[in-house]
Motif scaffolding. Sequence first.
Motif, PDB file in Angstrom:
ATOM      1  N   SER A   1       3.800  -5.395   2.617  1.00 49.11           N
ATOM      2  CA  SER A   1       2.384  -5.304   3.044  1.00 49.11           C
ATOM      3  C   SER A   1       1.788  -6.694   3.201  1.00 49.11           C
ATOM      4  O   SER A   1       1.036  -6.944   4.133  1.00 49.11           O
ATOM      5  N   GLU A   2       2.142  -7.606   2.271  1.00 46.50           N
ATOM      6  CA  GLU A   2       1.639  -8.995   2.390  1.00 46.50           C
ATOM      7  C   GLU A   2       2.039  -9.592   3.743  1.00 46.50           C
ATOM      8  O   GLU A   2       1.313 -10.368   4.325  1.00 46.50           O
ATOM      9  N   LEU A   3       3.233  -9.202   4.203  1.00 39.99           N
ATOM     10  CA  LEU A   3       3.740  -9.742   5.470  1.00 39.99           C
ATOM     11  C   LEU A   3       3.194  -8.980   6.686  1.00 39.99           C
ATOM     12  O   LEU A   3       3.666  -9.156   7.805  1.00 39.99           O
TER      13      LEU A   3
ATOM     14  N   SER B   1      -2.414  -4.459  -7.115  1.00 38.90           N
ATOM     15  CA  SER B   1      -1.857  -5.336  -6.092  1.00 38.90           C
ATOM     16  C   SER B   1      -1.410  -4.537  -4.865  1.00 38.90           C
ATOM     17  O   SER B   1      -1.583  -4.978  -3.719  1.00 38.90           O
ATOM     18  N   LEU B   2      -0.836  -3.335  -5.098  1.00 39.64           N
ATOM     19  CA  LEU B   2      -0.453  -2.461  -3.973  1.00 39.64           C
ATOM     20  C   LEU B   2      -1.692  -2.124  -3.153  1.00 39.64           C
ATOM     21  O   LEU B   2      -1.695  -2.247  -1.927  1.00 39.64           O
ATOM     22  N   ALA B   3      -2.755  -1.725  -3.869  1.00 38.88           N
ATOM     23  CA  ALA B   3      -3.987  -1.325  -3.175  1.00 38.88           C
ATOM     24  C   ALA B   3      -4.606  -2.518  -2.439  1.00 38.88           C
ATOM     25  O   ALA B   3      -5.003  -2.404  -1.281  1.00 38.88           O
ATOM     26  N   ALA B   4      -4.630  -3.684  -3.117  1.00 37.89           N
ATOM     27  CA  ALA B   4      -5.266  -4.863  -2.510  1.00 37.89           C
ATOM     28  C   ALA B   4      -4.552  -5.274  -1.222  1.00 37.89           C
ATOM     29  O   ALA B   4      -5.171  -5.800  -0.300  1.00 37.89           O
ATOM     30  N   ASN B   5      -3.231  -5.004  -1.168  1.00 36.65           N
ATOM     31  CA  ASN B   5      -2.481  -5.384   0.036  1.00 36.65           C
ATOM     32  C   ASN B   5      -2.421  -4.256   1.071  1.00 36.65           C
ATOM     33  O   ASN B   5      -1.740  -4.370   2.086  1.00 36.65           O
ATOM     34  N   GLY B   6      -3.092  -3.154   0.761  1.00 36.56           N
ATOM     35  CA  GLY B   6      -3.195  -2.070   1.751  1.00 36.56           C
ATOM     36  C   GLY B   6      -2.000  -1.144   1.809  1.00 36.56           C
ATOM     37  O   GLY B   6      -1.851  -0.389   2.774  1.00 36.56           O
ATOM     38  N   ALA B   7      -1.127  -1.175   0.776  1.00 35.04           N
ATOM     39  CA  ALA B   7       0.009  -0.235   0.778  1.00 35.04           C
ATOM     40  C   ALA B   7      -0.487   1.128   0.307  1.00 35.04           C
ATOM     41  O   ALA B   7      -1.133   1.224  -0.741  1.00 35.04           O
ATOM     42  N   GLU B   8      -0.154   2.163   1.065  1.00 35.53           N
ATOM     43  CA  GLU B   8      -0.609   3.495   0.652  1.00 35.53           C
ATOM     44  C   GLU B   8       0.307   4.031  -0.452  1.00 35.53           C
ATOM     45  O   GLU B   8       1.533   3.890  -0.375  1.00 35.53           O
ATOM     46  N   GLN B   9      -0.292   4.643  -1.476  1.00 30.55           N
ATOM     47  CA  GLN B   9       0.501   5.165  -2.594  1.00 30.55           C
ATOM     48  C   GLN B   9       0.419   6.691  -2.597  1.00 30.55           C
ATOM     49  O   GLN B   9      -0.684   7.239  -2.623  1.00 30.55           O
ATOM     50  N   ILE B  10       1.553   7.349  -2.575  1.00 34.28           N
ATOM     51  CA  ILE B  10       1.561   8.811  -2.606  1.00 34.28           C
ATOM     52  C   ILE B  10       2.326   9.251  -3.853  1.00 34.28           C
ATOM     53  O   ILE B  10       3.492   8.898  -4.031  1.00 34.28           O
ATOM     54  N   TYR B  11       1.654   9.998  -4.740  1.00 32.96           N
ATOM     55  CA  TYR B  11       2.281  10.428  -6.003  1.00 32.96           C
ATOM     56  C   TYR B  11       2.641  11.912  -5.963  1.00 32.96           C
ATOM     57  O   TYR B  11       2.306  12.612  -5.019  1.00 32.96           O
ATOM     58  N   ASP B  12       3.261  12.387  -7.049  1.00 31.72           N
ATOM     59  CA  ASP B  12       3.651  13.799  -7.173  1.00 31.72           C
ATOM     60  C   ASP B  12       4.404  14.263  -5.937  1.00 31.72           C
ATOM     61  O   ASP B  12       4.229  15.396  -5.494  1.00 31.72           O
ATOM     62  N   SER B  13       5.230  13.388  -5.393  1.00 28.42           N
ATOM     63  CA  SER B  13       5.885  13.705  -4.121  1.00 28.42           C
ATOM     64  C   SER B  13       7.356  13.324  -4.168  1.00 28.42           C
ATOM     65  O   SER B  13       7.698  12.141  -4.152  1.00 28.42           O
ATOM     66  N   SER B  14       8.194  14.361  -4.263  1.00 26.77           N
ATOM     67  CA  SER B  14       9.630  14.095  -4.342  1.00 26.77           C
ATOM     68  C   SER B  14      10.243  14.172  -2.946  1.00 26.77           C
ATOM     69  O   SER B  14      10.146  15.198  -2.275  1.00 26.77           O
ATOM     70  N   VAL B  15      10.855  13.081  -2.519  1.00 25.98           N
ATOM     71  CA  VAL B  15      11.493  13.071  -1.199  1.00 25.98           C
ATOM     72  C   VAL B  15      12.775  13.886  -1.277  1.00 25.98           C
ATOM     73  O   VAL B  15      13.618  13.660  -2.135  1.00 25.98           O
TER      74      VAL B  15
END
Length: 309
Positions: free
Chosen positions: A24-26, A121-135
């Motif tokens: 995300s930083e990149l 840090s994930l949020a500050a860099n704009g990475a979306e976080q999805i929980y309770d989600s098994s691929v």
Amino acid sequence: MKYEYDIAVIGAGPSGIMAAIRASELGRKVVIIEKNDNIGKKLSITGKGRCNITNACDPEGFVKKFGPCGQFLRNAFYAFSSEDLVDFFGKAGVEMKTERQGRIFPVTDKSSSVVEALKMSLAANGAEQIYDSSVSVIKKEAGGFVISITDKKDIRVKKVNIKPLRAELVPLVTEEGWVKDLQGLGLENIKITFFSGKKKIESPIGELMFTHFGVSGPLVLDLSGEVTALLEEDKEVALQIDLKPGLREEQLESKLIHKFTSKGHSMMKNIMKDVLPNRLIPVFLKIAGISEGRMSNQVTKDERKGIKR
Ligand SMILES: Cc1cc2nc3c(=O)[nH]c(=O)nc-3n(C[C@H](O)[C@H](O)[C@H](O)COP(=O)(O)OP(=O)(O)OC[C@H]3O[C@@H](n4cnc5c(N)ncnc54)[C@H](O)[C@@H]3O)c2cc1C
């Protein structure tokens, strides 16, 4: 096809989180997908809840510690050193302290500070976080991938990097059944060596613990990655435990001779109390082929040599 994200990182453990932050930083549009209800669940129990985040050694020190993988990791250790990691967390508001043997922990002594800083840090860099989600499934399609998540809608991404998994930092199972009798026994100030053909993997001095299925403890966990690599190649691996690494062979020999002659009318199970932890004595004598009730002055030279092996 329009893709929602450039990169999907599956699994929000420390490696996935750091990869997602960096991508995300990149400038990449990143999603990180985690089956648990929060990021870094395992991370939160590390270092007995304090999180031993890194070590104060230099990149070459890390290369050495990582054994055969060290060479491959050299560039990574130089590109992002332990100082860089401490700096990264400092900027995220988590100061670190160095303890014995260079081990670095957050000053809060709480791994939750580390997890929270990573989440922010994930949020500050704009990475979306999805929980309770098994691929469950990843399918390739022209130009990208479709990621299926159990009970949720599919996600489309341009890139997914899949790495084969290997067990690291794990206890080891032994063929010998007698370990079960020693379950829970910890040995301190010992040294272990794994042998496989001509290969030899040596530990520094430290601690080992017996379990109902084999061996564990810091020394075993540290070397387990190298051992599992050999086991994957179907190689046999033998473990040697040096209970007295501070003594040279001839020093141990004269110590045993002195004990066996000065207390010649003592039974072996009693005389060994000065040398070994109580619970280890019956197992040890059985392996050495000496009965517990044998008088120490009756132990032959060959039997004494068996004790040293
Ligand atoms: C008791 C203990 C203490 C430790 N102490 C330390 C320590 O003090 N210092 C240290 O450096 N290391 C320590 N470690 C090792 C450290 O925890 C690991 O090296 C580290 O967690 C590995 O990070 P990772 O991101 O590769 O994997 P993990 O932390 O295992 O993360 C993988 C993530 O992927 C998720 N996941 C898996 N499959 C799916 C799926 N299909 N869909 C969605 N998500 C999925 C998992 O839920 C998990 O959150 C310790 C380990 C243990 C067990």
